[in-house]
Design a protein around this motif. Structure first.
Motif, PDB file in Angstrom:
ATOM      1  N   ASP A  63       0.864  -1.177   0.000  1.00 25.23           N
ATOM      2  CA  ASP A  63       0.000   0.000   0.000  1.00 25.23           C
ATOM      3  C   ASP A  63       0.906   1.234   0.000  1.00 25.23           C
ATOM      4  OD1 ASP A  63      -2.392   1.482   0.242  1.00 25.23           O
ATOM      5  OD2 ASP A  63      -2.248   1.467   2.436  1.00 25.23           O
ATOM      6  N   VAL A  64       0.926   1.990  -1.095  1.00 22.49           N
ATOM      7  CA  VAL A  64       1.780   3.171  -1.220  1.00 22.49           C
ATOM      8  C   VAL A  64       0.884   4.406  -1.148  1.00 22.49           C
ATOM      9  CG1 VAL A  64       3.483   4.389  -2.635  1.00 22.49           C
ATOM     10  CG2 VAL A  64       3.398   1.881  -2.672  1.00 22.49           C
ATOM     11  N   ARG A  65       1.111   5.206  -0.091  1.00 21.86           N
ATOM     12  CA  ARG A  65       0.280   6.408   0.099  1.00 21.86           C
ATOM     13  C   ARG A  65       1.165   7.608   0.380  1.00 21.86           C
ATOM     14  NH1 ARG A  65      -3.635   5.459   4.823  1.00 21.86           N
ATOM     15  NH2 ARG A  65      -1.905   4.261   5.675  1.00 21.86           N
ATOM     16  N   ARG A  66       0.707   8.761  -0.082  1.00 25.46           N
ATOM     17  CA  ARG A  66       1.403  10.029   0.139  1.00 25.46           C
ATOM     18  C   ARG A  66       0.371  11.071   0.554  1.00 25.46           C
ATOM     19  NH1 ARG A  66       6.132  12.122  -2.831  1.00 25.46           N
ATOM     20  NH2 ARG A  66       5.878  10.214  -4.044  1.00 25.46           N
ATOM     21  N   ALA A  67       0.680  11.813   1.617  1.00 20.61           N
ATOM     22  CA  ALA A  67      -0.174  12.918   2.039  1.00 20.61           C
ATOM     23  C   ALA A  67       0.671  14.185   2.015  1.00 20.61           C
ATOM     24  CB  ALA A  67      -0.731  12.666   3.428  1.00 20.61           C
ATOM     25  N   ARG A  68       0.077  15.240   1.513  1.00 25.41           N
ATOM     26  CA  ARG A  68       0.769  16.525   1.442  1.00 25.41           C
ATOM     27  C   ARG A  68      -0.027  17.566   2.205  1.00 25.41           C
ATOM     28  NH1 ARG A  68       1.700  15.479  -4.845  1.00 25.41           N
ATOM     29  NH2 ARG A  68       3.848  14.737  -4.758  1.00 25.41           N
ATOM     30  N   ILE A  69       0.645  18.239   3.132  1.00 27.89           N
ATOM     31  CA  ILE A  69       0.047  19.371   3.836  1.00 27.89           C
ATOM     32  C   ILE A  69       0.512  20.614   3.098  1.00 27.89           C
ATOM     33  CG2 ILE A  69      -0.074  20.650   5.991  1.00 27.89           C
ATOM     34  CD1 ILE A  69       0.547  18.015   7.452  1.00 27.89           C
ATOM     35  N   VAL A  70      -0.441  21.422   2.623  1.00 31.19           N
ATOM     36  CA  VAL A  70      -0.094  22.558   1.773  1.00 31.19           C
ATOM     37  C   VAL A  70      -0.761  23.843   2.238  1.00 31.19           C
ATOM     38  CG1 VAL A  70       0.333  21.112  -0.254  1.00 31.19           C
ATOM     39  CG2 VAL A  70      -1.955  22.034   0.121  1.00 31.19           C
ATOM     40  N   SER A  71      -0.036  24.939   2.096  1.00 30.42           N
ATOM     41  CA  SER A  71      -0.607  26.265   2.347  1.00 30.42           C
ATOM     42  C   SER A  71      -1.467  26.649   1.156  1.00 30.42           C
ATOM     43  CB  SER A  71       0.508  27.297   2.528  1.00 30.42           C
ATOM     44  OG  SER A  71       1.321  26.962   3.627  1.00 30.42           O
ATOM     45  N   ALA A  84      -7.471  14.609   4.934  1.00 36.66           N
ATOM     46  CA  ALA A  84      -7.042  15.104   3.625  1.00 36.66           C
ATOM     47  C   ALA A  84      -8.039  14.754   2.520  1.00 36.66           C
ATOM     48  CB  ALA A  84      -5.662  14.550   3.296  1.00 36.66           C
ATOM     49  N   VAL A  85      -7.895  15.470   1.419  1.00 33.87           N
ATOM     50  CA  VAL A  85      -8.760  15.347   0.251  1.00 33.87           C
ATOM     51  C   VAL A  85      -8.056  14.498  -0.808  1.00 33.87           C
ATOM     52  CG1 VAL A  85      -9.934  16.665  -1.568  1.00 33.87           C
ATOM     53  CG2 VAL A  85      -9.692  17.645   0.729  1.00 33.87           C
ATOM     54  N   PRO A  86      -8.720  13.467  -1.352  1.00 34.04           N
ATOM     55  CA  PRO A  86      -8.104  12.663  -2.408  1.00 34.04           C
ATOM     56  C   PRO A  86      -7.682  13.532  -3.604  1.00 34.04           C
ATOM     57  CG  PRO A  86     -10.101  11.605  -1.615  1.00 34.04           C
ATOM     58  CD  PRO A  86     -10.061  12.984  -1.006  1.00 34.04           C
ATOM     59  N   ALA A 116       0.509  10.353  13.179  1.00 29.72           N
ATOM     60  CA  ALA A 116       0.424  11.625  12.458  1.00 29.72           C
ATOM     61  C   ALA A 116      -0.053  11.400  11.027  1.00 29.72           C
ATOM     62  CB  ALA A 116       1.774  12.338  12.469  1.00 29.72           C
ATOM     63  N   PHE A 117       0.545  10.417  10.361  1.00 28.92           N
ATOM     64  CA  PHE A 117       0.160  10.167   8.978  1.00 28.92           C
ATOM     65  C   PHE A 117      -1.325   9.802   8.888  1.00 28.92           C
ATOM     66  CE2 PHE A 117      -0.718   7.840   5.190  1.00 28.92           C
ATOM     67  CZ  PHE A 117      -0.119   8.619   4.222  1.00 28.92           C
ATOM     68  N   GLU A 118      -1.773   8.888   9.719  1.00 31.16           N
ATOM     69  CA  GLU A 118      -3.164   8.449   9.632  1.00 31.16           C
ATOM     70  C   GLU A 118      -4.142   9.582   9.938  1.00 31.16           C
ATOM     71  OE1 GLU A 118      -4.123   5.782   8.152  1.00 31.16           O
ATOM     72  OE2 GLU A 118      -2.083   4.992   8.005  1.00 31.16           O
ATOM     73  N   THR A 119      -3.777  10.452  10.862  1.00 32.38           N
ATOM     74  CA  THR A 119      -4.636  11.595  11.173  1.00 32.38           C
ATOM     75  C   THR A 119      -4.711  12.539   9.977  1.00 32.38           C
ATOM     76  OG1 THR A 119      -4.098  11.415  13.519  1.00 32.38           O
ATOM     77  CG2 THR A 119      -5.003  13.517  12.770  1.00 32.38           C
ATOM     78  N   VAL A 120      -3.565  12.827   9.377  1.00 30.18           N
ATOM     79  CA  VAL A 120      -3.546  13.671   8.179  1.00 30.18           C
ATOM     80  C   VAL A 120      -4.356  13.001   7.072  1.00 30.18           C
ATOM     81  CG1 VAL A 120      -2.064  14.582   6.335  1.00 30.18           C
ATOM     82  CG2 VAL A 120      -1.385  14.845   8.738  1.00 30.18           C
ATOM     83  N   ARG A 171      -3.238  23.364   4.940  1.00 31.75           N
ATOM     84  CA  ARG A 171      -2.523  23.592   6.199  1.00 31.75           C
ATOM     85  C   ARG A 171      -3.446  24.155   7.287  1.00 31.75           C
ATOM     86  NH1 ARG A 171       2.513  23.136   6.557  1.00 31.75           N
ATOM     87  NH2 ARG A 171       2.859  23.546   4.350  1.00 31.75           N
ATOM     88  N   ARG A 172      -4.404  24.984   6.926  1.00 31.13           N
ATOM     89  CA  ARG A 172      -5.288  25.571   7.935  1.00 31.13           C
ATOM     90  C   ARG A 172      -6.089  24.504   8.668  1.00 31.13           C
ATOM     91  NH1 ARG A 172      -7.760  26.229   3.129  1.00 31.13           N
ATOM     92  NH2 ARG A 172      -9.921  25.572   2.979  1.00 31.13           N
ATOM     93  N   ARG A 173      -6.236  23.307   8.065  1.00 27.64           N
ATOM     94  CA  ARG A 173      -6.957  22.209   8.716  1.00 27.64           C
ATOM     95  C   ARG A 173      -6.032  21.334   9.555  1.00 27.64           C
ATOM     96  NH1 ARG A 173     -10.192  18.946   4.653  1.00 27.64           N
ATOM     97  NH2 ARG A 173     -11.008  18.063   6.575  1.00 27.64           N
ATOM     98  N   ALA A 174      -4.727  21.663   9.590  1.00 28.79           N
ATOM     99  CA  ALA A 174      -3.743  20.855  10.319  1.00 28.79           C
ATOM    100  C   ALA A 174      -3.302  21.501  11.627  1.00 28.79           C
ATOM    101  CB  ALA A 174      -2.524  20.605   9.430  1.00 28.79           C
TER     102      ALA A 174
END
Length: 173
Positions: free
Chosen positions: A67-75, A164-166, A156-160, A104-107
């Motif tokens: 399972d390869v997943r990437r989450a990005r927190i962005v301004s 997060a939005v697909p 942290a990853f699972e919470t993000v 980022r405002r949701r993090a």
């Protein structure tokens, strides 16, 4: 003893490889980013696994059941570099990588590690260190299998991920 490269660590995964990115700028000297800034938007190399080895690696891992997943927190509004990353993400998703974006405002209420990281099979972490300009720092990788740090990163990853939005529905602002 040689330090394993990221690709080697990924190829050793049997269940999962997750990546959390939290910066708005990365390696602005990257030739693909420079070309993108100059208007190149339809480079065939962007979606060619032979010319973009990441796509082949992801496809191989997913085919093996990883399972390869990437989450990005962005301004938001997003930086040019994040626009570039968004542009390149479609082929990643087609190769089997799952990608989500968290404004980022949701993090603000989240407990997050101080650096981007890869988490391998919920058992080890590689942190990536960057200089202020987004280029890789000389000591760019830090490995740990400390269970406390691994749990921090996994949580942290699972919470993000849950917030997060697909990629398919994330709209750039």
């Amino acid at each position: 003893m040689a330090v394993p490269k990221l690709e080697d660590r990924l190829r050793r995964c049997t269940r999962s490889a997750v990546h959390l990115e939290m910066r708005d700028e990365y390696m602005r000297s990257d030739a693909r980013f420079v070309a993108w800034q100059n208007g190149v938007r339809r480079d065939p190399a962007d979606s060619d696994p032979l010319r973009r080895p990441w796509l082949r690696l992801v496809a191989d891992l997913v085919a093996q059941g990883v399972d390869v997943r990437r989450a990005r927190i962005v301004s938001e509004p997003v930086s040019d570099y994040i626009r570039f990353e968004h542009h390149l993400t479609g082929p990643n998703v087609e190769a089997g990588e799952q990608v989500r974006w968290l404004p980022r405002r949701r993090a603000s209420g989240l407990a997050l590690p101080g650096n981007d990281f890869w988490l391998f099979d919920d058992s080890s972490v590689v942190f990536h260190h960057f200089a202020g300009d987004g280029e890789l720092a000389p000591d760019d990788e830090e490995f740990t299998d400390d269970p406390v740090v691994v749990k921090l990163c996994a949580d942290a990853f699972e919470t993000v991920w849950d917030l997060a939005v697909p990629h398919e529905t994330y709209k750039l602002t």
